[in-house]
Design a protein around this motif. Structure first.
Motif, PDB file in Angstrom:
ATOM      1  N   VAL A  15       0.844  -1.202   0.000  1.00  0.00           N
ATOM      2  CA  VAL A  15       0.000   0.000   0.000  1.00  0.00           C
ATOM      3  C   VAL A  15       0.875   1.246   0.000  1.00  0.00           C
ATOM      4  CG1 VAL A  15      -1.600   1.370   1.394  1.00  0.00           C
ATOM      5  CG2 VAL A  15      -2.019  -1.061   1.074  1.00  0.00           C
ATOM      6  N   VAL A  16       1.881   1.261   0.855  1.00  0.00           N
ATOM      7  CA  VAL A  16       2.755   2.433   0.956  1.00  0.00           C
ATOM      8  C   VAL A  16       3.559   2.632  -0.329  1.00  0.00           C
ATOM      9  CG1 VAL A  16       4.762   3.382   2.170  1.00  0.00           C
ATOM     10  CG2 VAL A  16       2.876   2.388   3.466  1.00  0.00           C
ATOM     11  N   SER A  17       4.127   1.562  -0.874  1.00  0.00           N
ATOM     12  CA  SER A  17       4.941   1.714  -2.085  1.00  0.00           C
ATOM     13  C   SER A  17       4.094   2.096  -3.290  1.00  0.00           C
ATOM     14  CB  SER A  17       5.737   0.439  -2.365  1.00  0.00           C
ATOM     15  OG  SER A  17       4.878  -0.639  -2.630  1.00  0.00           O
ATOM     16  N   LEU A  18       2.939   1.494  -3.440  1.00  0.00           N
ATOM     17  CA  LEU A  18       2.064   1.837  -4.552  1.00  0.00           C
ATOM     18  C   LEU A  18       1.503   3.246  -4.388  1.00  0.00           C
ATOM     19  CD1 LEU A  18       1.064   0.459  -7.121  1.00  0.00           C
ATOM     20  CD2 LEU A  18      -0.966  -0.217  -5.878  1.00  0.00           C
ATOM     21  N   GLY A  19       1.152   3.609  -3.169  1.00  0.00           N
ATOM     22  CA  GLY A  19       0.666   4.964  -2.900  1.00  0.00           C
ATOM     23  C   GLY A  19       1.719   6.016  -3.185  1.00  0.00           C
ATOM     24  N   THR A  20       2.964   5.739  -2.816  1.00  0.00           N
ATOM     25  CA  THR A  20       4.059   6.672  -3.089  1.00  0.00           C
ATOM     26  C   THR A  20       4.281   6.838  -4.583  1.00  0.00           C
ATOM     27  OG1 THR A  20       5.117   6.046  -1.014  1.00  0.00           O
ATOM     28  CG2 THR A  20       6.497   7.136  -2.653  1.00  0.00           C
ATOM     29  N   THR A  65      -4.113  -2.556  -3.993  1.00  0.00           N
ATOM     30  CA  THR A  65      -3.427  -3.638  -3.287  1.00  0.00           C
ATOM     31  C   THR A  65      -4.418  -4.627  -2.695  1.00  0.00           C
ATOM     32  OG1 THR A  65      -1.607  -2.142  -2.785  1.00  0.00           O
ATOM     33  CG2 THR A  65      -1.720  -4.154  -1.507  1.00  0.00           C
ATOM     34  N   TYR A  66      -5.533  -4.131  -2.180  1.00  0.00           N
ATOM     35  CA  TYR A  66      -6.553  -5.029  -1.639  1.00  0.00           C
ATOM     36  C   TYR A  66      -7.048  -5.983  -2.732  1.00  0.00           C
ATOM     37  CZ  TYR A  66     -10.599  -6.852   0.747  1.00  0.00           C
ATOM     38  OH  TYR A  66     -11.505  -7.702   1.325  1.00  0.00           O
ATOM     39  N   GLY A  67      -7.296  -5.447  -3.912  1.00  0.00           N
ATOM     40  CA  GLY A  67      -7.734  -6.294  -5.025  1.00  0.00           C
ATOM     41  C   GLY A  67      -6.694  -7.337  -5.391  1.00  0.00           C
ATOM     42  N   LYS A  68      -5.437  -6.923  -5.382  1.00  0.00           N
ATOM     43  CA  LYS A  68      -4.354  -7.850  -5.706  1.00  0.00           C
ATOM     44  C   LYS A  68      -4.262  -8.963  -4.667  1.00  0.00           C
ATOM     45  CE  LYS A  68      -0.091  -6.612  -4.975  1.00  0.00           C
ATOM     46  NZ  LYS A  68       1.221  -5.945  -5.038  1.00  0.00           N
ATOM     47  N   PHE A  69      -4.312  -8.627  -3.390  1.00  0.00           N
ATOM     48  CA  PHE A  69      -4.213  -9.636  -2.341  1.00  0.00           C
ATOM     49  C   PHE A  69      -5.463 -10.502  -2.278  1.00  0.00           C
ATOM     50  CE2 PHE A  69      -0.444  -7.554  -1.169  1.00  0.00           C
ATOM     51  CZ  PHE A  69       0.221  -8.314  -0.240  1.00  0.00           C
ATOM     52  N   TRP A  70      -6.622  -9.919  -2.515  1.00  0.00           N
ATOM     53  CA  TRP A  70      -7.852 -10.699  -2.514  1.00  0.00           C
ATOM     54  C   TRP A  70      -7.777 -11.779  -3.595  1.00  0.00           C
ATOM     55  CZ3 TRP A  70     -11.811 -11.743  -5.946  1.00  0.00           C
ATOM     56  CH2 TRP A  70     -12.951 -12.342  -5.394  1.00  0.00           C
ATOM     57  N   ALA A  71      -7.321 -11.411  -4.790  1.00  0.00           N
ATOM     58  CA  ALA A  71      -7.195 -12.389  -5.870  1.00  0.00           C
ATOM     59  C   ALA A  71      -6.165 -13.467  -5.520  1.00  0.00           C
ATOM     60  CB  ALA A  71      -6.800 -11.687  -7.166  1.00  0.00           C
ATOM     61  N   LYS A  72      -5.086 -13.061  -4.890  1.00  0.00           N
ATOM     62  CA  LYS A  72      -4.043 -14.019  -4.489  1.00  0.00           C
ATOM     63  C   LYS A  72      -4.582 -15.026  -3.479  1.00  0.00           C
ATOM     64  CE  LYS A  72       0.064 -14.024  -1.649  1.00  0.00           C
ATOM     65  NZ  LYS A  72       0.985 -13.194  -0.885  1.00  0.00           N
TER      66      LYS A  72
END
Length: 78
Positions: A15-20, A65-72
């Motif tokens: 979340v932090v890296s993608l947000g940055t 990121t939530y979508g990515k982790f949910w799919a994982k």
């Protein structure tokens, strides 16, 4: 599944890296739309600019990121 995702430390790092990354692209894009002029920085309230950037970066980073982790995790369940 929500608790599992939110308790994962890799989730928050992502979340932090993608947000940055989003904040950098967001600022460069809007500065570019204004012709890369210094007035872009001078005409803005710095507190408001930082607040908007942080809020938008965290919002974007969290939901992508939530979508990515949910799919994982969904794939791991199957």
């Amino acid at each position: 599944m929500i608790k599992r995702i939110l308790s994962d430390s890799k989730f928050w790092k992502s979340v932090v890296s993608l947000g940055t990354a989003f904040i950098v692209v967001f600022v460069l894009l809007f500065w570019g739309v204004n012709g890369f002029q210094m007035s872009f920085w001078e005409d803005r309230d710095p507190v408001q600019l930082v607040a908007v950037c942080l809020a938008s970066g965290l919002f974007y980073g969290f939901f992508v990121t939530y979508g990515k982790f949910w799919a994982k995790y969904k794939r791991e369940q199957q």
